[in-house]
Design a protein around this motif. Structure first.
Motif, short mmCIF file in Angstrom:
data_model
loop_
_atom_site.label_atom_id
_atom_site.label_comp_id
_atom_site.label_asym_id
_atom_site.label_seq_id
_atom_site.Cartn_x
_atom_site.Cartn_y
_atom_site.Cartn_z
N LEU A 53 15.09 1.34 -13.53
CA LEU A 53 15.84 1.39 -12.27
C LEU A 53 17.35 1.33 -12.51
CD1 LEU A 53 13.90 -0.82 -9.71
CD2 LEU A 53 14.28 1.65 -9.63
N SER A 54 17.74 0.55 -13.50
CA SER A 54 19.18 0.39 -13.73
C SER A 54 19.79 1.71 -14.15
CB SER A 54 19.44 -0.69 -14.77
OG SER A 54 19.16 -0.20 -16.06
N ALA A 108 0.84 -1.21 0.00
CA ALA A 108 0.00 0.00 0.00
C ALA A 108 0.87 1.26 0.00
CB ALA A 108 -0.93 0.00 1.21
N ARG A 109 1.92 1.21 0.77
CA ARG A 109 2.79 2.38 0.90
C ARG A 109 3.45 2.72 -0.43
NH1 ARG A 109 5.98 5.08 5.09
NH2 ARG A 109 6.82 6.78 3.86
N PHE A 110 3.92 1.70 -1.13
CA PHE A 110 4.57 1.96 -2.42
C PHE A 110 3.54 2.33 -3.49
CE2 PHE A 110 8.48 -0.18 -0.87
CZ PHE A 110 9.39 0.78 -1.29
N GLU A 154 20.44 -6.93 -7.06
CA GLU A 154 21.24 -6.83 -5.83
C GLU A 154 20.82 -5.61 -5.01
OE1 GLU A 154 23.31 -8.59 -3.87
OE2 GLU A 154 22.56 -10.04 -5.32
N HIS A 155 20.58 -4.50 -5.73
CA HIS A 155 20.19 -3.27 -5.04
C HIS A 155 18.84 -3.39 -4.36
CE1 HIS A 155 23.28 -0.34 -6.13
NE2 HIS A 155 23.42 -1.03 -7.24
N LEU A 156 18.01 -4.26 -4.91
CA LEU A 156 16.65 -4.36 -4.38
C LEU A 156 16.54 -5.45 -3.32
CD1 LEU A 156 14.77 -4.02 -7.77
CD2 LEU A 156 15.29 -2.24 -6.11
N LYS A 157 17.63 -6.15 -3.10
CA LYS A 157 17.63 -7.26 -2.13
C LYS A 157 17.56 -6.76 -0.69
CE LYS A 157 17.47 -11.16 -3.91
NZ LYS A 157 18.05 -11.37 -5.22
N HIS A 158 17.97 -5.53 -0.51
CA HIS A 158 18.08 -4.96 0.83
C HIS A 158 16.77 -5.12 1.60
CE1 HIS A 158 19.58 -2.61 3.99
NE2 HIS A 158 20.51 -1.96 3.29
N GLY A 159 16.82 -5.90 2.66
CA GLY A 159 15.60 -6.16 3.42
C GLY A 159 14.96 -4.90 3.99
N LEU A 160 15.77 -3.89 4.23
CA LEU A 160 15.25 -2.66 4.84
C LEU A 160 14.40 -1.84 3.89
CD1 LEU A 160 18.34 -1.44 6.87
CD2 LEU A 160 16.23 -2.42 7.75
N LEU A 161 14.42 -2.23 2.59
CA LEU A 161 13.61 -1.46 1.63
C LEU A 161 12.13 -1.58 1.93
CD1 LEU A 161 15.19 -2.13 -1.89
CD2 LEU A 161 15.17 -0.01 -0.57
N MET A 190 17.31 6.24 -0.70
CA MET A 190 17.50 6.58 -2.10
C MET A 190 16.79 5.57 -3.01
SD MET A 190 21.09 6.80 -4.03
CE MET A 190 20.98 5.05 -4.30
N VAL A 191 16.99 4.28 -2.69
CA VAL A 191 16.39 3.25 -3.55
C VAL A 191 14.86 3.29 -3.43
CG1 VAL A 191 16.29 0.80 -4.08
CG2 VAL A 191 18.45 1.82 -3.38
N ARG A 192 14.38 3.50 -2.21
CA ARG A 192 12.93 3.62 -2.04
C ARG A 192 12.37 4.75 -2.90
NH1 ARG A 192 11.77 3.27 4.47
NH2 ARG A 192 11.64 1.00 4.64
N THR A 193 13.06 5.88 -2.86
CA THR A 193 12.59 7.02 -3.64
C THR A 193 12.60 6.70 -5.13
OG1 THR A 193 13.59 8.40 -1.95
CG2 THR A 193 12.89 9.50 -3.97
N MET A 194 13.64 6.00 -5.56
CA MET A 194 13.70 5.63 -6.98
C MET A 194 12.52 4.74 -7.36
SD MET A 194 17.69 4.77 -7.48
CE MET A 194 18.94 6.06 -7.38
N ILE A 195 12.23 3.78 -6.50
CA ILE A 195 11.11 2.89 -6.78
C ILE A 195 9.81 3.69 -6.78
CG2 ILE A 195 9.77 0.90 -5.98
CD1 ILE A 195 12.36 -0.15 -4.68
#
Lengths: 179, 263
Positions: free
Chosen positions: A166-167, A33-35, B49-56, A115-120
């Motif tokens: 994403l890449s 839901a959050r994403f 690999e970048h998305l594997k991070h459990g904290l995501l 950062m990755v969350r924001t990208m997603i």
């Protein structure tokens, strides 16, 4: 108390079963839901609504994958939420671009994660949803196809497209030197 | 140097472990000889690999969890069936006891009028409901300790009888604490024991003067019940452990409480 209005009475057995089978997927439901909605408060509302509906519908639960079953409900609640809020103009894509983060919380949080969350979160739909279901929730192609009601081929092309996007964001930073 | 367009979706599927053995074999062979596809596969794995991070993954905020759990407990029929149960979530308040007093008054009126008591099955439903509710509402114990010398005095002044508290840890039933509960229109004592991962609620209340002192075992909707009486008190043990084990629990409780001074 209106949240439980209209909820048919359940037996303690059913409630206990609901707790055992569905409740463990609360984090996953919230994550999805959050994403999808990209807003912490709205995500809570959606999940609360989803669990209420799930509880009502639980007598009809036939022992399929509980997570996939719950996700289908979360998605419906999300779509309803979008419908309800589009007219009021309360939340649009633009408004969700600004995150609730303060500088302090960004520093506190693992920067890479943020950062990755924001990208997603910045991926457009339906690519965002597909990559969340695959990479974060580890659902199979088939499960994603059933849930999102598209052919497996579409799931695959969405996934490929999401990863490509994403890449571009993820890899130049790290691999830039070697390219 | 790009991947072969017709192979692209399959490379993703390979990275995701979604290809069957035959297709995996074919594609792996191809990747070995095709630099473009090999690079693409590596590329995909790097993104993954970048998305594997459990904290995501976001975790549900505690407030949401509490809200959902409250919804589940409130929506159960049996919570509705015994209104004072709602107070179980709140600190014990004067209001609760006032409510109890009124119900107690109603209960004594009932006795006066010589109306039939709750049937055995009615009380069993209530006890199972209380048992489930104590687990649902994460309100298993008011006083959480395995020390019987703490639990016994804790009941003082809260109820008008002194339940025997015995520790059965050595017998395989670890004392976990005590709680006040509300059954059949009056406040009762509940002792909580753990058996492996299961909980046993032992409800204790004064026996009815002309009540039956029969002991019996029953199983309802997957829960076992044991009833017995002794020393002017009525005991009901409720759990989801097998009836035979609950019978064992009763036996151990009786043995131990015999030795323990009942003060």
């Amino acid at each position: 108390m209106t949240a439980t209005e209209g909820v048919p009475y359940s037996t303690p057995d059913q409630a206990a079963q609901f707790r055992a089978v569905i409740l463990p997927h609360l984090d996953a439901a919230y994550n999805l839901a959050r994403f999808l909605v990209r807003d912490p408060v709205a995500a809570e509302d959606i999940v609360q609504d989803a669990f209420l509906r799930a509880f009502r519908a639980f007598p009809g639960f036939q022992g399929q994958s509980p997570k996939a079953w719950l996700f289908a409900i979360v998605r419906n609640c999300f779509f309803d939420w979008v419908k309800d809020n589009r007219n009021s103009g309360a939340v649009t894509d633009e408004s969700t671009d600004q995150t609730e983060e303060t500088p302090e919380s960004i520093v506190r949080r693992n920067e890479e994660v943020h950062m990755v969350r924001t990208m997603i979160e910045n991926l457009p739909e339906p690519f965002r949803e597909t990559i969340i279901l695959r990479e974060l929730e580890e659902m199979s192609y088939k499960e994603i196809a059933v849930l999102t009601q598209v052919p497996i081929g579409t799931v695959m092309s969405r996934l490929a497209r999401a990863r490509e996007m994403l890449s571009k964001l993820l890899l130049p930073r790290k691999m830039g030197a070697s390219v | 140097m790009t991947a072969c367009p017709d192979k692209l979706p399959l490379i993703h599927a390979l990275a995701d472990g979604e290809l069957d053995a035959a297709n995996s074999l074919g594609l792996e062979a191809h990747v070995k000889s095709c630099a473009g596809c090999a690079a693409e596969l590596e590329h995909i794995c790097a993104v993954r690999e970048h998305l594997k991070h459990g904290l995501l993954r976001y975790e549900a905020p505690p407030g949401l969890r509490t809200g959902v759990e409250a919804m589940v407990s409130e929506a159960t029929a049996l919570v509705e069936a015994s209104p004072p149960a709602a107070a179980a979530h709140q600190p014990r308040s004067g209001r609760w006891f006032a409510g109890g007093a009124i119900t107690a008054l109603a209960a004594s009126l009932t006795m006066f009028l010589a109306l039939p008591q709750l049937t055995a099955s009615g009380i069993e439903d209530q006890l199972i409901a209380s048992h489930v509710r104590s687990l649902l509402a994460t309100h298993l114990t008011d006083v959480a300790t395995s020390d019987k010398h703490v639990i016994r005095p804790w009941f003082n002044g809260k109820i008008d009888f002194a339940p025997p508290v015995v520790d059965l840890t050595e017998q395989g039933f670890a004392l976990a604490g005590g709680r006040l509960d509300y059954v059949d229109g009056r406040v009762v004592a509940a002792l909580v024991y753990h058996r492996r991962l299961h909980s046993i609620n032992l409800f204790i209340r004064p026996a009815e003067r002309f009540g039956s002192n029969a002991s019996f075992t029953n199983t309802r909707s997957g829960y076992s019940l044991e009833r017995w009486t002794g020393g002017g008190l009525e005991y009901w043990a409720v759990s989801d452990i097998p009836a035979a084990e609950l019978g064992q629990f009763r036996q151990q409780f009786l043995n131990q409480s015999k030795h323990a001074p009942m003060r």
